[in-house]
Design a protein around this motif. Structure first.
Motif, mmCIF file in Angstrom:
data_model
loop_
_atom_site.group_PDB
_atom_site.id
_atom_site.type_symbol
_atom_site.label_atom_id
_atom_site.label_comp_id
_atom_site.label_asym_id
_atom_site.label_seq_id
_atom_site.Cartn_x
_atom_site.Cartn_y
_atom_site.Cartn_z
ATOM 1 N N ASP A 161 0.818 -1.217 0.000
ATOM 2 C CA ASP A 161 0.000 0.000 0.000
ATOM 3 C C ASP A 161 0.853 1.270 0.000
ATOM 4 N N TRP A 162 2.113 1.149 0.391
ATOM 5 C CA TRP A 162 3.022 2.289 0.562
ATOM 6 C C TRP A 162 3.266 2.962 -0.792
ATOM 7 N N THR A 163 2.940 4.245 -0.909
ATOM 8 C CA THR A 163 2.975 4.944 -2.192
ATOM 9 C C THR A 163 3.695 6.281 -2.028
ATOM 10 N N CYS A 164 4.689 6.547 -2.874
ATOM 11 C CA CYS A 164 5.488 7.756 -2.673
ATOM 12 C C CYS A 164 5.988 8.318 -4.000
ATOM 13 N N ILE B 120 1.982 17.972 -8.121
ATOM 14 C CA ILE B 120 1.084 17.151 -7.310
ATOM 15 C C ILE B 120 0.501 16.050 -8.181
ATOM 16 N N ALA B 121 0.517 14.819 -7.682
ATOM 17 C CA ALA B 121 -0.037 13.676 -8.402
ATOM 18 C C ALA B 121 -1.259 13.139 -7.674
ATOM 19 N N VAL B 122 -2.290 12.811 -8.465
ATOM 20 C CA VAL B 122 -3.481 12.154 -7.920
ATOM 21 C C VAL B 122 -3.248 10.645 -7.986
ATOM 22 N N ILE B 123 -3.444 9.983 -6.854
ATOM 23 C CA ILE B 123 -3.125 8.561 -6.714
ATOM 24 C C ILE B 123 -4.407 7.751 -6.604
ATOM 25 N N ASP C 239 6.241 16.251 -5.499
ATOM 26 C CA ASP C 239 6.353 16.533 -4.071
ATOM 27 C C ASP C 239 5.006 16.611 -3.363
ATOM 28 N N GLY C 240 3.923 16.399 -4.099
ATOM 29 C CA GLY C 240 2.600 16.373 -3.500
ATOM 30 C C GLY C 240 1.825 15.166 -3.975
ATOM 31 N N LEU C 241 1.097 14.519 -3.062
ATOM 32 C CA LEU C 241 0.316 13.324 -3.372
ATOM 33 C C LEU C 241 -1.093 13.509 -2.825
ATOM 34 N N LEU C 242 -2.082 13.058 -3.590
ATOM 35 C CA LEU C 242 -3.477 13.284 -3.235
ATOM 36 C C LEU C 242 -4.287 12.051 -3.620
ATOM 37 N N THR C 243 -5.181 11.609 -2.728
ATOM 38 C CA THR C 243 -5.978 10.419 -3.038
ATOM 39 C C THR C 243 -7.334 10.487 -2.366
#
Length: 282
Positions: free
Chosen positions: A76-79, A88-91, A111-115
């Motif tokens: 599940d670890w996502t980076c 920013i990436a949408v996951i 440098d940004g992650l969003l889910t």
């Protein structure tokens, strides 16, 4: 009151953002410390980043320990592969697990992650930079942003809030944010080059009635003690976040080098903590 509380148990040292850890949504958010892992030497012992020269097998073991302590798996670890940008990436499910085992599979130049996907554990890495957290309890959208001085002045905090509104329909009055353990104004000296970029943000524009000491202390000779936490807080407010929806840590990673890795205090060779946020599958 300090929002990031160190957990008292055997295992990886974790500082949980307690008010965000909700039973109903399965949300968990927080920040790792430097102890309770398997690393040695300057990476003693919970280094979670692959780019610092540590043994990859130790880093992966530490990620597994941390994920499992949070009710997730290593899969599940996502980076992202952080570059001090404001990208920013949408996951979603397809991106779940990106970067968990190697740098090549991480979300590049991000440098940004969003889910909004349960079962995805977002993570990013720090050794003095500022971890920013975002949570919309109405739309069930969670995000992280890595904000060193470059990410801060390029507005990664406001870009994340904008992304939440455009991608998921979040309303700023509902969004909650938090600012995690990082180097404090007490320890973060910068030069005129950095300050010129900070001044470009316009936080001290005429009519704002802001005290400059909120953001920096001028030491003279082109040196300043910079408060990145407070700068990011005001960027969030300017972007529409309610002041009582922003939580800010009192932990300084340099002052508390016993608890945290610090790039400046450790002389550049050190491990990395991780911020995390995710919704467990119900």
């Amino acid at each position: 009151m300090e929002p990031f509380k160190k957990q008292d148990y055997q295992g990886p040292n974790l500082f949980v953002l307690e008010s965000w850890n909700e039973e109903g949504t399965g949300l968990t958010a927080g920040f790792s410390g430097r102890g309770g892992g398997v690393g040695t030497g300057p990476y003693d012992s919970l280094n979670l980043a692959l780019h610092v020269g540590d043994r990859p097998e130790d880093v992966i073991a530490n990620r597994k320990l941390t994920a499992e302590a949070l009710g997730f798996s290593l899969e599940d670890w996502t980076c992202g592969e952080q570059v001090h940008s404001n990208e920013i990436a949408v996951i979603g499910l397809e991106e779940r697990g990106s970067g968990s085992l190697d740098r090549e599979s991480a979300i590049q130049d991000t440098d940004g992650l969003l889910t909004n996907t349960p079962g995805v554990l977002l993570a990013s890495y720090y050794a003095d930079c500022v971890p920013l957290y975002f949570w919309d309890p109405v739309k069930h959208v969670a995000g992280l942003a890595h904000a060193g001085w470059k990410g801060t002045v390029s507005g990664i905090a406001s870009r994340m809030i904008e992304k939440m509104t455009t991608e998921f329909g979040s309303r700023t009055e509902n969004v909650r944010t938090a600012i995690g353990p990082s180097i404090g104004q007490c320890c973060y000296e910068v030069d005129d080059k950095v300050m010129s970029k900070v001044n470009d943000l316009g936080l001290l524009a005429p009519g704002n009635n802001m005290d400059s000491s909120l953001f920096y202390i001028d030491k003279g000779n082109g040196k300043y003690m910079l408060n990145l936490k407070e700068i990011n807080r005001h960027i969030m407010i300017k972007a529409g976040i309610l002041t009582d929806h922003i939580e800010c840590t009192s932990w300084c990673t340099s002052c508390r080098n016993d608890l945290f890795f610090s790039y400046r205090k450790d002389g550049g060779t050190t491990g990395r903590m991780a911020s995390w946020i995710g919704m467990r599958k119900r």
